[in-house]
Design an enzyme around this catalytic site. Structure first.
Site: not given
Ligand code: ADP
Length: 307
Positions: A128, A181
């Site tokens: 995160e 995020t």
């Molecule tokens: P969410 O709240 O949906 O997780 P975020 O913006 O916090 O959205 O995270 C999305 C970002 O994390 C994207 O840039 C994505 O490429 C990256 N990411 C890396 N690994 C993963 C994963 N296994 N699943 C989803 N997003 C990922």
């Protein structure tokens, strides 16, 4: 046991009155994660998705969380992680949390539950932090512990599992745009007027009380956000109309799920949930906004072992 497959569900956070501290585990939408023990040490990732998520173990949250975990145990084998993504990244229903929490949960099963749930939350938070730029456990805690959780502290990890009223349902509408995020956190003002802080604490306390007493009128009055929603809602198309339609259709409340763009509405009656969903969807069809939508009960168990 040499392999395991788990379903790691979506989650909504904040619930208007609990910014960064409240989280709800959903039943619908989630990642299917398969982990195999491998002879060679280290981790390998294969992400099956349409979103260009990296397979690099230093960029995929699953690899980041798994590496944080494996630093704490001395083993002479490794793991191959296959992630079948069921949640679009950047949608506000915990896409990254599903991958990081599901992965460490699955690996822990292959390690005969060497770590406890709080350890798993701590490892998942590394993922995160990587994607959002700050440590928060509001998505990963309810997925790992199940139900509705309150994160009192992330420094000394103090997480409380709250009751989940059986009739409570969540209606999710996700306009088809991506909000990172990290971007969504940037629009949140760093200073809050004392009067708003007082109102927010009262609302959070009252919401928690409503979960114990199943007082849905109190819940409806408490799930309110005067601090973050006014700024964040500007990033979400049709937010005000969706909120108005939901409340007029009988929702207990309606707000932004996590950092958006997903919008949640709460209801304590399945018929009402369907009416809310129908009315909001008709509006979005009329204004030609593409979306995904579903209704979910609160998932009391969290991550589920498939086989
Ligand atoms: P969410 O709240 O949906 O997780 P975020 O913006 O916090 O959205 O995270 C999305 C970002 O994390 C994207 O840039 C994505 O490429 C990256 N990411 C890396 N690994 C993963 C994963 N296994 N699943 C989803 N997003 C990922």
């Amino acid at each position: 046991m040499d392999r395991i497959k788990v379903f790691s569900p979506g989650s909504i956070t904040n619930l208007s009155c609990g910014y960064d501290v409240l989280g709800v585990c959903l039943e619908n939408r989630g990642d299917e994660i398969e982990v195999h023990k491998s002879i060679s040490k280290g981790i390998e990732i294969e992400s099956i998705d349409n979103y260009n998520i990296s397979n690099n173990i230093d960029e995929n949250v699953a690899g980041i969380a798994a590496q944080a975990m494996l630093k704490n145990i001395d083993i002479d084998f490794g793991f191959k992680i296959i992630i079948n993504k069921g949640i679009k990244p950047g949608s506000g229903i915990g896409s990254s949390a599903a991958s990081s929490a599901g992965t460490v949960y699955a690996i822990n099963q292959l390690l005969n539950s060497h770590f406890d749930n709080l350890d798993l939350v701590r490892f998942s938070m590394e993922g995160e932090n990587f994607v959002s730029g700050s440590y928060h456990a509001d998505n990963v805690a309810p997925i790992i512990l199940g139900g509705i959780t309150l994160v009192r502290s992330i420094s000394d990890l103090d997480i409380i599992k709250l009751p989940s009223p059986k009739s409570l349902e969540v209606i999710i509408i996700r306009p088809n745009i991506e909000i990172k995020t990290s971007d969504s956190r940037r629009v949140v003002k760093k200073k809050v007027k004392i009067e708003k802080m007082v109102q927010q604490s009262a609302n959070l306390g009252a919401f928690i009380s409503s979960l114990y007493s199943e007082d849905f009128d109190l819940m409806s009055r408490s799930v309110v956000d005067e601090i973050v929603e006014p700024d964040r809602s500007m990033l979400i198309p049709e937010f005000e109309s969706i909120k108005k339609i939901s409340t007029e259709s009988g929702a207990l409340s309606c707000g932004i799920s996590g950092s958006g763009p997903s919008i949640f509405a709460l209801s304590n009656n399945s018929e009402t949930s369907k009416i809310i969903l129908n009315n909001v969807c008709s509006h979005l069809d009329k204004v030609k906004i593409d979306y995904d939508s579903f209704i979910s009960k609160v998932n009391p168990k969290g991550i589920k072992i498939l086989d």
